[in-house]
Design a protein around this motif. Structure first.
Motif, PDB file in Angstrom:
ATOM      1  N   PHE A 126       0.819  -1.217   0.000  1.00 53.34           N
ATOM      2  CA  PHE A 126       0.000   0.000   0.000  1.00 53.34           C
ATOM      3  C   PHE A 126       0.853   1.267   0.000  1.00 53.34           C
ATOM      4  O   PHE A 126       0.440   2.298  -0.537  1.00 53.34           O
ATOM      5  CB  PHE A 126      -1.028  -0.043   1.143  1.00 53.34           C
ATOM      6  N   SER A 176       3.421   1.492  -1.825  1.00 53.35           N
ATOM      7  CA  SER A 176       3.700   1.662  -3.254  1.00 53.35           C
ATOM      8  C   SER A 176       2.496   2.241  -3.997  1.00 53.35           C
ATOM      9  O   SER A 176       2.608   2.687  -5.137  1.00 53.35           O
ATOM     10  CB  SER A 176       4.114   0.324  -3.880  1.00 53.35           C
ATOM     11  N   LYS A 177       1.322   2.206  -3.349  1.00 49.11           N
ATOM     12  CA  LYS A 177       0.129   2.817  -3.955  1.00 49.11           C
ATOM     13  C   LYS A 177      -0.170   4.170  -3.298  1.00 49.11           C
ATOM     14  O   LYS A 177      -1.324   4.607  -3.220  1.00 49.11           O
ATOM     15  CB  LYS A 177      -1.104   1.912  -3.766  1.00 49.11           C
ATOM     16  N   HIS A 193       0.173   5.180  -0.083  1.00 50.00           N
ATOM     17  CA  HIS A 193      -0.366   5.244   1.283  1.00 50.00           C
ATOM     18  C   HIS A 193       0.744   5.550   2.280  1.00 50.00           C
ATOM     19  O   HIS A 193       1.851   5.020   2.174  1.00 50.00           O
ATOM     20  CB  HIS A 193      -1.008   3.907   1.678  1.00 50.00           C
ATOM     21  N   ARG A 199      -4.321   8.943   2.198  1.00 52.20           N
ATOM     22  CA  ARG A 199      -4.269   7.468   2.116  1.00 52.20           C
ATOM     23  C   ARG A 199      -3.342   6.971   3.215  1.00 52.20           C
ATOM     24  O   ARG A 199      -2.226   7.482   3.361  1.00 52.20           O
ATOM     25  CB  ARG A 199      -3.666   7.006   0.785  1.00 52.20           C
ATOM     26  N   ASN A 209      -5.980  -0.681   4.858  1.00 56.79           N
ATOM     27  CA  ASN A 209      -5.684   0.484   4.032  1.00 56.79           C
ATOM     28  C   ASN A 209      -6.891   1.416   4.093  1.00 56.79           C
ATOM     29  O   ASN A 209      -8.030   0.948   4.228  1.00 56.79           O
ATOM     30  CB  ASN A 209      -5.352   0.090   2.584  1.00 56.79           C
ATOM     31  N   ASP A 211     -11.111   1.515  -6.789  1.00 55.94           N
ATOM     32  CA  ASP A 211      -9.693   1.293  -6.482  1.00 55.94           C
ATOM     33  C   ASP A 211      -9.519   0.348  -5.306  1.00 55.94           C
ATOM     34  O   ASP A 211      -8.613  -0.484  -5.294  1.00 55.94           O
ATOM     35  CB  ASP A 211      -8.998   2.624  -6.171  1.00 55.94           C
ATOM     36  N   TYR A 262      -7.242  -2.911  -5.667  1.00 57.32           N
ATOM     37  CA  TYR A 262      -6.052  -3.118  -4.818  1.00 57.32           C
ATOM     38  C   TYR A 262      -6.135  -4.454  -4.084  1.00 57.32           C
ATOM     39  O   TYR A 262      -5.157  -5.198  -4.006  1.00 57.32           O
ATOM     40  CB  TYR A 262      -5.927  -2.007  -3.760  1.00 57.32           C
ATOM     41  N   GLU A 300      -5.512  -7.288  -6.480  1.00 54.74           N
ATOM     42  CA  GLU A 300      -4.113  -7.329  -6.923  1.00 54.74           C
ATOM     43  C   GLU A 300      -3.215  -7.920  -5.823  1.00 54.74           C
ATOM     44  O   GLU A 300      -2.386  -8.795  -6.081  1.00 54.74           O
ATOM     45  CB  GLU A 300      -3.645  -5.906  -7.280  1.00 54.74           C
TER      46      GLU A 300
END
Ligand code: ATP
Ligand code: MG
Ligand code: MG
Ligand code: MG
Length: 493
Positions: free
Chosen positions: A14, A16-17, A19, A59, A94, A104, A108, A111
């Motif tokens: 997360f 890397s996304k 957060h 986030r 998250n 999303d 997420y 994934e």
């Protein structure tokens, strides 16, 4: 993957996304009288969801210490009986504060589960809130999950089964529809799909809940829309670890092995699959983490919940043969296992051990006599003629419609009042024998004693530290809560 690596992998994914990694908050909620203990990752962000508080990020991701014993989400009665429940556990989460929403969040989750953790897709089942066509469409059309694997579930207001796809933190506060991911552990394990009569089995285990935070529920039950739709998710670290380590029960994962071995060492029980060892491994975590966060055993509120967990643990140790303080000796094993992730265990080790030992010594002074009374009563109940048998569906471990043996509520009260046996401890022993407790008579005995104390004007004069009148009054309230949890077994979301 070890559970420590799974925790890291979740947070890094997360991060890397976009957060922000935020540390776990205390188990004692900060400034929130509606909450007994932190029961979910979102608790520390409650005011952000409500729009009262702002952060520098929109986030966030956390691994949050949670305790579910007492309060709205109470799993104390499940420990030792299910493969998936703890009193203390870590919730990976998250969060989006008015940033991304359903699309999303779902992408997420899928994934991470299927590409990073590489779970087999045909083992995963999805539930969505019955009216949430949007979430249903995202799962089926965008993510590509076959429609027959996506189950619609309503909000279970007094419904027949446990599933509930409308998540609430408590009776008030942020809430919203949710979508959950279940993992099929295989047909050799008893249990059915969510929404089916067998759903309380442990075949299909819920691993992840994604909540679409949209409302603030007030005391009257009115739902007020939140300023911005948000996302709050929670995945039990122990449950995803079980899946990734190829075992069924949470208690079989790496993290629990040292604790179960320690429990066996201290009670000299050789059967490592014994439910009592699992209870001890579970309870040492809850007790140590609660004490580390400042809770001390007492007769009211949080302190009484802690005392109940400690005494339950002692009773399980007693069942395995322990006759003197032993539980505190598991503390070094826990510190070795979890101290690097949670330094408060290391700095608090001495205090945790001393607190537990004192509480143990106190209870070991009365447990033997109390257990003798309890066991005699159960033996008498089980002996024919069976005039004690009534036809009620309240027995915790009974099948509805079957005859239920009922333990005398007056005796349960005496055990509580004279021997320090919390009602749930008595109920726990009874349940092992298929016996339920007459909580109505228990409450009546409690009320009568209060009334007598009041009439005799003894209220302020009570001398016993532990059982003075004022504290008994408060414990009555705790007991009512207990009763709810015993009767509402397996019935929370
Ligand atoms: P269940 O239906 O299995 O009792 P829940 O619906 O009550 O779980 P949530 O409130 O949705 O759980 O919490 C989010 C996640 O936290 C769950 O999907 C699960 O992975 C984990 N979790 C919840 N309760 C426990 C518990 N007592 N012990 C371990 N993990 C838990
Ligand atoms: Mg859930
Ligand atoms: Mg659930
Ligand atoms: Mg639950």
């Amino acid at each position: 993957m070890k559970s420590a690596e799974i925790r890291d992998a979740f947070l890094k994914f997360f991060e890397s996304k976009g957060h922000q990694i935020v540390s776990s908050s205390s188990l004692v909620p900060h400034d929130d009288p509606t909450l007994l203990f932190t029961n979910a990752g979102m608790n520390q962000f409650k005011d952000v969801f409500l729009g009262f508080d702002k952060r520098t990020y929109t986030r966030a991701t956390t691994a949050q210490k949670c305790v579910r014993a007492g309060g709205k989400h109470n799993d104390l009665e499940n420990v030792g009986y299910t493969a998936r429940h703890h009193t203390f556990f870590e919730m990976l989460g998250n969060f989006s504060f008015g940033d991304y929403f359903k699309r999303d969040a779902i992408a997420y989750a899928w994934e991470l589960l299927t590409e990073v953790f590489k779970l087999q897709k045909d083992r995963l089942w999805i539930t969505v809130y019955a009216e949430d066509d949007e979430a249903f469409d995202i799962w089926t059309r965008e993510v590509g999950v076959p429609a027959e694997r996506v189950i619609r579930i309503g909000d279970n207001k007094g419904g027949r089964y446990a599933s509930d796809n409308f998540w609430m933190m408590g009776d008030t506060g942020p809430c919203g529809p949710c979508t959950e991911v279940f993992y099929d552990h295989g047909e050799h394990i008893w249990g059915g799909l969510p929404g089916s009569p067998e759903e309380d089995g442990d075949r299909f285990i819920e691993i992840w809940n994604n909540v679409f935070m949209q409302f603030n529920r007030d005391e009257q039950g009115v739902m007020h829309p939140l300023p911005k739709p948000s996302v709050d998710t929670g995945m039990g670290l122990e449950r995803i670890s079980a899946v990734l380590q190829g075992v069924h029960a949470n208690y079989e994962i790496d993290l629990f092995q040292a604790l179960i071995t320690a429990a066996a060492r201290e009670t000299s029980d050789a059967d490592l699959a014994s439910p009592s060892l699992r209870v001890l491994a579970d309870h040492i975590r809850a007790c140590a983490f609660l004490i580390a966060d400042g809770v001390i055993p007492g007769n009211e509120g949080r302190g009484y919940v802690l005392r109940r967990i400690i005494r339950r643990a002692i009773r399980h140790g007693y069942k395995l043969g322990a006759r003197a303080a032993f539980f505190y000796k598991m503390v070094p094993d826990l510190v070795a296992e979890m101290g690097s992730a949670y330094p408060e265990l290391v700095s608090g080790e001495r205090r945790i051990s001393d607190t537990l030992r004192q509480e143990e010594e106190r209870f070991f002074a009365t447990i033997e006599n109390g257990m003798a009374i309890l066991e005699d009563e159960i033996k008498a109940l089980k002996k024919p003629p069976t005039q004690h048998i009534i036809n009620a569906g309240v027995g915790a471990s009974s099948v509805v419609g079957e005859p239920v043996l009922v333990f005398n509520g007056e005796t349960a009260f005496k055990l509580h009042d004279t021997f320090g046996f919390p009602l749930d401890l008595t109920a726990d022993v009874c349940r092992e024998h298929g016996v339920s407790v007459d909580t109505v008579a228990f409450d009546a005995a409690m009320a009568r004693q209060k009334e007598q104390a009041r009439a005799a004007g003894k209220f302020k004069m009570a001398t016993s530290l532990e059982y003075d009148g004022a504290q008994t009054v408060f414990r009555g309230y705790e007991v009512l809560e207990d009763k709810g949890s015993i009767l509402a077994l397996y019935k929370d979301g």
